[in-house]
Design a protein around this motif. Structure first.
Motif, short mmCIF file in Angstrom:
data_model
loop_
_atom_site.label_atom_id
_atom_site.label_comp_id
_atom_site.label_asym_id
_atom_site.label_seq_id
_atom_site.Cartn_x
_atom_site.Cartn_y
_atom_site.Cartn_z
N TYR A 212 14.45 -62.95 60.55
CA TYR A 212 15.46 -63.99 60.69
C TYR A 212 16.35 -63.76 61.90
N LEU B 195 18.96 -62.74 54.04
CA LEU B 195 18.59 -63.02 55.43
C LEU B 195 18.81 -61.79 56.31
N LEU C 84 13.63 -68.65 61.85
CA LEU C 84 12.77 -67.53 61.49
C LEU C 84 11.62 -67.36 62.46
N GLN D 159 22.45 -65.25 49.70
CA GLN D 159 21.42 -65.73 50.63
C GLN D 159 21.58 -65.07 51.99
N ASN E 166 16.03 -59.42 55.96
CA ASN E 166 14.70 -60.01 56.18
C ASN E 166 13.91 -60.10 54.88
#
Length: 70
Positions: free
Chosen positions: A4, A35, A61, A31, A38
């Motif tokens: 990400y 992120l 991404l 979330q 990863n």
């Protein structure tokens, strides 16, 4: 592997902070934690991020080939 890193670059480019994602757009801290690590996220989350940032999926991404699978 999914990275990400493009998301962090896009956030910087667009001048959007993680704080704004949480407080202005309702993205959960969990979330963002996934992120940063990863980890797996849903396509819904990718869609939401693209809507917020007005960007393409590739701005969120990147697929990095895993050489051990070959």
């Amino acid at each position: 592997m999914i990275s990400y890193q493009p998301l962090w670059d896009t956030l910087k480019e667009k001048g959007v902070t993680q704080y704004q994602l949480i407080n202005n757009y309702g993205v959960s801290a969990g979330q963002l934690s996934r992120l940063r690590a990863n980890s797996n996220i849903s396509t819904h989350t990718v869609d939401v991020l693209c809507e917020i940032l007005e960007c393409k999926v590739e701005d969120v991404l990147l697929h990095v080939p895993n050489k051990t699978l070959r």
